[in-house]
Motif scaffolding. Structure first.
Motif, mmCIF file in Angstrom:
data_model
loop_
_atom_site.group_PDB
_atom_site.id
_atom_site.type_symbol
_atom_site.label_atom_id
_atom_site.label_comp_id
_atom_site.label_asym_id
_atom_site.label_seq_id
_atom_site.Cartn_x
_atom_site.Cartn_y
_atom_site.Cartn_z
ATOM 1 N N SER A 209 -32.245 45.926 -2.538
ATOM 2 C CA SER A 209 -33.362 45.099 -2.992
ATOM 3 C C SER A 209 -33.183 43.699 -2.434
ATOM 4 O O SER A 209 -32.129 43.354 -1.909
ATOM 5 N N GLY A 210 -34.200 42.924 -2.557
ATOM 6 C CA GLY A 210 -34.148 41.577 -2.011
ATOM 7 C C GLY A 210 -34.799 41.545 -0.633
ATOM 8 O O GLY A 210 -35.846 42.139 -0.407
ATOM 9 N N SER A 211 -34.152 40.898 0.295
ATOM 10 C CA SER A 211 -34.712 40.715 1.644
ATOM 11 C C SER A 211 -34.475 41.959 2.497
ATOM 12 O O SER A 211 -33.771 41.919 3.512
ATOM 13 N N ILE A 212 -35.073 43.062 2.105
ATOM 14 C CA ILE A 212 -34.792 44.338 2.769
ATOM 15 C C ILE A 212 -35.337 44.379 4.184
ATOM 16 O O ILE A 212 -34.903 45.207 4.990
ATOM 17 N N PHE A 213 -36.252 43.491 4.513
ATOM 18 C CA PHE A 213 -36.793 43.482 5.874
ATOM 19 C C PHE A 213 -35.700 43.155 6.890
ATOM 20 O O PHE A 213 -35.839 43.429 8.070
ATOM 21 N N ARG A 214 -34.584 42.568 6.399
ATOM 22 C CA ARG A 214 -33.490 42.194 7.281
ATOM 23 C C ARG A 214 -32.515 43.340 7.547
ATOM 24 O O ARG A 214 -31.640 43.226 8.377
ATOM 25 N N ILE A 215 -32.652 44.449 6.817
ATOM 26 C CA ILE A 215 -31.660 45.517 6.876
ATOM 27 C C ILE A 215 -31.792 46.329 8.150
ATOM 28 O O ILE A 215 -32.872 46.792 8.498
ATOM 29 N N GLY A 216 -30.675 46.523 8.829
ATOM 30 C CA GLY A 216 -30.614 47.401 9.984
ATOM 31 C C GLY A 216 -29.904 48.681 9.583
ATOM 32 O O GLY A 216 -30.430 49.507 8.878
ATOM 33 N N SER A 217 -28.660 48.820 10.000
ATOM 34 C CA SER A 217 -27.884 50.007 9.646
ATOM 35 C C SER A 217 -27.425 49.949 8.195
ATOM 36 O O SER A 217 -27.238 48.874 7.625
ATOM 37 N N MET A 218 -27.276 51.122 7.621
ATOM 38 C CA MET A 218 -26.689 51.264 6.292
ATOM 39 C C MET A 218 -25.632 52.359 6.368
ATOM 40 O O MET A 218 -25.591 53.143 7.332
ATOM 41 N N GLY A 219 -24.791 52.425 5.365
ATOM 42 C CA GLY A 219 -23.782 53.477 5.395
ATOM 43 C C GLY A 219 -22.858 53.420 4.210
ATOM 44 O O GLY A 219 -23.106 52.702 3.232
ATOM 45 N N TRP A 220 -21.787 54.174 4.355
ATOM 46 C CA TRP A 220 -20.802 54.310 3.281
ATOM 47 C C TRP A 220 -19.389 54.165 3.838
ATOM 48 O O TRP A 220 -19.066 54.723 4.890
ATOM 49 N N TYR A 221 -18.589 53.429 3.082
ATOM 50 C CA TYR A 221 -17.151 53.366 3.278
ATOM 51 C C TYR A 221 -16.508 53.957 2.038
ATOM 52 O O TYR A 221 -17.152 54.151 1.002
ATOM 53 N N ARG A 222 -15.236 54.250 2.140
ATOM 54 C CA ARG A 222 -14.490 54.681 0.967
ATOM 55 C C ARG A 222 -13.085 54.115 1.012
ATOM 56 O O ARG A 222 -12.552 53.817 2.080
ATOM 57 N N GLN A 223 -12.519 53.975 -0.165
ATOM 58 C CA GLN A 223 -11.158 53.469 -0.268
ATOM 59 C C GLN A 223 -10.425 54.236 -1.346
ATOM 60 O O GLN A 223 -10.815 54.200 -2.521
ATOM 61 N N ALA A 224 -9.367 54.908 -0.933
ATOM 62 C CA ALA A 224 -8.511 55.624 -1.869
ATOM 63 C C ALA A 224 -7.359 54.703 -2.277
ATOM 64 O O ALA A 224 -7.021 53.765 -1.546
ATOM 65 N N PRO A 225 -6.741 54.964 -3.413
ATOM 66 C CA PRO A 225 -5.634 54.115 -3.868
ATOM 67 C C PRO A 225 -4.530 54.020 -2.822
ATOM 68 O O PRO A 225 -4.087 55.040 -2.281
ATOM 69 N N GLY A 226 -4.121 52.812 -2.518
ATOM 70 C CA GLY A 226 -3.045 52.603 -1.573
ATOM 71 C C GLY A 226 -3.432 52.740 -0.118
ATOM 72 O O GLY A 226 -2.566 52.654 0.759
ATOM 73 N N LYS A 227 -4.706 52.945 0.142
ATOM 74 C CA LYS A 227 -5.161 53.109 1.517
ATOM 75 C C LYS A 227 -6.198 52.057 1.870
ATOM 76 O O LYS A 227 -6.801 51.437 1.003
ATOM 77 N N GLN A 228 -6.377 51.873 3.162
ATOM 78 C CA GLN A 228 -7.385 50.932 3.619
ATOM 79 C C GLN A 228 -8.772 51.536 3.484
ATOM 80 O O GLN A 228 -8.948 52.746 3.474
#
Length: 113
Positions: free
Chosen positions: A24-43
């Protein structure tokens, strides 16, 4: 730009979950979207991305099991199938807005029997 993630939860190995993220907000500025994940003790690692034009990419470890989709300019969904214990992590959605990355609050995915 604000990102609100939803979904996630607890599932047994081999099960499926879906996480979604609405911007939400200034969505006209959005290009790529995606997902990251982080498990305990990992990057934090990149899981999957989708461009404004619908081009997708994902890390090798989830190919054939995860699918990223984008309903419109501001909502991205990650469908996760055949989940493994190593998929357990906090999943963060992101949006690239003119070179600046915005992040959602993270949603927990637990894979356990």
């Amino acid at each position: 730009v604000q990102l609100q993630a939803s979904g996630g939860g607890l599932v047994q190995p081999g099960g499926s979950l879906r996480v979604s993220c609405a911007a939400s907000g200034s969505i006209f500025r959005i290009g790529s979207m995606g997902w990251y994940r982080q498990a305990p003790g990992k990057q934090r690692e990149l899981v999957a991305t989708i461009t404004e034009g619908g081009r997708t990419n994902c890390v090798d470890s989830v190919k054939g099991r995860f699918n990223i989709s984008r309903d419109n300019k501001n909502t991205v969904t990650l469908q996760m199938n055949s989940l493994k214990t190593e998929d357990a992590a906090v999943y963060y959605c992101y949006a690239d807005c003119w070179g600046i990355a915005y992040w959602g609050q993270g949603t927990q995915v637990t894979v356990s029997s």
